[in-house]
Design a protein around this motif. Structure first.
Motif, short mmCIF file in Angstrom:
data_model
loop_
_atom_site.label_atom_id
_atom_site.label_comp_id
_atom_site.label_asym_id
_atom_site.label_seq_id
_atom_site.Cartn_x
_atom_site.Cartn_y
_atom_site.Cartn_z
N ALA A 22 61.10 69.28 40.32
CA ALA A 22 59.93 69.54 41.15
C ALA A 22 60.34 70.19 42.47
CB ALA A 22 59.18 68.24 41.42
N LYS A 23 61.44 69.74 43.04
CA LYS A 23 61.93 70.33 44.29
C LYS A 23 62.32 71.79 44.08
CE LYS A 23 65.42 69.72 47.86
NZ LYS A 23 66.61 68.99 48.29
N LYS A 24 62.97 72.08 42.95
CA LYS A 24 63.37 73.45 42.65
C LYS A 24 62.13 74.33 42.46
CE LYS A 24 66.02 76.16 39.34
NZ LYS A 24 66.82 76.13 38.12
N LEU A 25 61.15 73.86 41.71
CA LEU A 25 59.94 74.63 41.49
C LEU A 25 59.16 74.83 42.78
CD1 LEU A 25 58.68 73.22 38.07
CD2 LEU A 25 59.65 75.47 38.54
N TRP A 26 59.14 73.83 43.64
CA TRP A 26 58.45 73.94 44.93
C TRP A 26 59.09 75.04 45.77
CZ3 TRP A 26 54.05 72.13 46.86
CH2 TRP A 26 53.87 72.20 48.24
N ALA A 31 58.93 80.63 47.90
CA ALA A 31 59.54 81.96 48.01
C ALA A 31 58.62 83.03 47.42
CB ALA A 31 60.89 81.97 47.28
N LEU A 32 57.99 82.72 46.30
CA LEU A 32 57.07 83.68 45.69
C LEU A 32 55.88 83.94 46.60
CD1 LEU A 32 56.29 85.39 43.26
CD2 LEU A 32 55.20 83.38 42.28
N THR A 33 55.35 82.88 47.20
CA THR A 33 54.23 83.04 48.12
C THR A 33 54.64 83.90 49.32
OG1 THR A 33 53.40 80.88 47.48
CG2 THR A 33 52.55 81.79 49.52
N ARG A 34 55.83 83.68 49.83
CA ARG A 34 56.34 84.46 50.96
C ARG A 34 56.44 85.94 50.59
NH1 ARG A 34 61.24 82.10 51.57
NH2 ARG A 34 60.18 80.19 52.14
N GLU A 35 56.93 86.23 49.37
CA GLU A 35 57.05 87.61 48.92
C GLU A 35 55.68 88.25 48.75
OE1 GLU A 35 59.53 88.29 45.55
OE2 GLU A 35 61.08 86.92 46.26
N LEU A 36 54.73 87.50 48.21
CA LEU A 36 53.39 88.04 48.02
C LEU A 36 52.71 88.35 49.35
CD1 LEU A 36 52.06 85.84 45.08
CD2 LEU A 36 52.64 88.26 45.03
N VAL A 37 52.90 87.50 50.34
CA VAL A 37 52.31 87.74 51.66
C VAL A 37 52.94 88.98 52.29
CG1 VAL A 37 52.19 86.81 54.01
CG2 VAL A 37 51.62 85.36 52.05
N ALA A 38 54.26 89.13 52.13
CA ALA A 38 54.92 90.31 52.69
C ALA A 38 54.44 91.59 52.01
CB ALA A 38 56.44 90.17 52.53
N ALA A 39 54.27 91.54 50.70
CA ALA A 39 53.79 92.71 49.97
C ALA A 39 52.36 93.05 50.36
CB ALA A 39 53.89 92.47 48.47
N GLN A 40 51.55 92.03 50.55
CA GLN A 40 50.16 92.27 50.95
C GLN A 40 50.11 92.87 52.35
OE1 GLN A 40 47.74 88.76 51.08
NE2 GLN A 40 45.83 89.90 51.09
N SER A 41 50.97 92.41 53.24
CA SER A 41 51.02 92.97 54.59
C SER A 41 51.43 94.43 54.56
CB SER A 41 52.00 92.18 55.45
OG SER A 41 51.58 90.84 55.56
#
Length: 64
Positions: A22-26, A31-41
């Motif tokens: 669970a810690k690994k998936l979290w 990290a995926l959310t961070r990448e998506l926000v950067a791409a959206q920006s």
């Protein structure tokens, strides 16, 4: 009595493994959310740049 302690030990080990997964998936989800926000920006910045607005103007002129 020993069977019960063995069962408890197995349950504890499984809970520990599940917690590590669970810690690994979290971490991967963060990290995926961070990448998506950067791409959206980047996408929003590209749309707001003069080149981006010029492209939309060309499409409007092509329709007319």
């Amino acid at each position: 009595m020993y069977w019960f302690l063995l069962f408890l030990g197995v349950v504890v080990v499984w809970l520990f493994v599940l917690a590590l997964l669970a810690k690994k998936l979290w971490g991967q989800g963060k990290a995926l959310t961070r990448e998506l926000v950067a791409a959206q920006s980047k996408l929003e910045a590209a749309q707001q740049s003069p080149a981006g607005s010029g492209q939309t103007g060309n499409r409007t002129a092509a329709r007319a």
